[in-house]
Design a protein around this motif. Structure first.
Motif, mmCIF file in Angstrom:
data_model
loop_
_atom_site.group_PDB
_atom_site.id
_atom_site.type_symbol
_atom_site.label_atom_id
_atom_site.label_comp_id
_atom_site.label_asym_id
_atom_site.label_seq_id
_atom_site.Cartn_x
_atom_site.Cartn_y
_atom_site.Cartn_z
ATOM 1 N N LYS A 1 3.655 9.910 -9.752
ATOM 2 C CA LYS A 1 2.943 10.101 -11.015
ATOM 3 C C LYS A 1 2.252 11.469 -11.035
ATOM 4 N N GLN A 2 1.664 11.847 -9.925
ATOM 5 C CA GLN A 2 0.995 13.150 -9.819
ATOM 6 C C GLN A 2 2.016 14.283 -9.987
ATOM 7 N N GLN B 1 2.910 14.582 -13.638
ATOM 8 C CA GLN B 1 1.834 15.223 -14.395
ATOM 9 C C GLN B 1 1.839 16.732 -14.169
ATOM 10 N N GLN C 1 2.412 1.727 -3.395
ATOM 11 C CA GLN C 1 1.404 2.198 -4.337
ATOM 12 C C GLN C 1 1.141 3.694 -4.134
ATOM 13 N N GLN C 2 1.071 4.128 -2.890
ATOM 14 C CA GLN C 2 0.872 5.544 -2.598
ATOM 15 C C GLN C 2 2.051 6.373 -3.116
ATOM 16 N N ARG D 1 4.058 5.597 -5.620
ATOM 17 C CA ARG D 1 3.977 5.634 -7.085
ATOM 18 C C ARG D 1 2.925 6.635 -7.547
ATOM 19 N N GLN D 2 1.773 6.659 -6.868
ATOM 20 C CA GLN D 2 0.723 7.608 -7.242
ATOM 21 C C GLN D 2 1.192 9.045 -7.031
ATOM 22 N N HIS D 3 1.870 9.285 -5.922
ATOM 23 C CA HIS D 3 2.384 10.626 -5.629
ATOM 24 C C HIS D 3 3.403 11.040 -6.694
ATOM 25 N N LYS E 1 0.840 -1.203 0.000
ATOM 26 C CA LYS E 1 0.000 0.000 0.000
ATOM 27 C C LYS E 1 0.873 1.250 0.000
#
Length: 154
Positions: A119-120, A123, A112-113, A115-117, A109
């Protein structure tokens, strides 16, 4: 079999306890503990293995945890076995597997957090670059116009 604190004898047992009437009642102190944990400000992960362990016929320590046991009882391997420590894979092994699974879940978890951060952030960086690129032609046009206005006329 037998209760966890009975000294137990589970030779040749291969099935879990299936009759709930045999199991002990859920201790009231465990309910108190659960309610306290739920109300804590600091998040605590509680892995309750009580009932799961109760279903295991090999979830008992040996007679050596009792005081004043006659030598004859100590030497009778069919009457008193220390399965929670010596029968493999045993109850502690199952606890370790559950703990390991919980640690893996938590780690995954967190990854994953992250990686999301990441990726954000990428962007946001791309959006900023796109905006800058769009503004550059406008700025150069403005600069050229300003230059033309400043040029001395002959």
């Amino acid at each position: 079999g037998g209760q966890w604190n009975s000294g137990g004898a589970c030779d040749h047992e291969t099935e879990p306890i299936k009759n709930d009437a045999y199991l002990t009642a859920y201790p009231p102190k465990m309910k108190v503990l659960e309610s306290v944990l739920e109300e804590m400000k600091t998040s605590v992960k509680y892995l309750n293995i009580t009932r799961m362990t109760d279903y295991r016929k090999d979830a008992h320590p040996s007679v050596y945890r009792k005081k004043n046991v006659p030598e004859e009882e100590r030497r009778s391997p069919l009457r008193y076995q220390d399965c929670s420590h010596w029968c493999l894979p045993g109850v502690p092994d199952l606890w370790n597997e559950l703990l390991y699974a919980e640690l893996l879940i938590k780690h995954n978890k967190k990854q994953q957090q992250l990686r999301q951060h990441e990726k954000q952030k990428q962007q946001e960086h791309q959006e900023k670059q796109t905006q800058q690129q769009q503004q550059q032609p406008q700025q150069t046009q403005q600069q050229q116009q300003e230059k033309q206005q400043i040029k001395p006329q002959n």
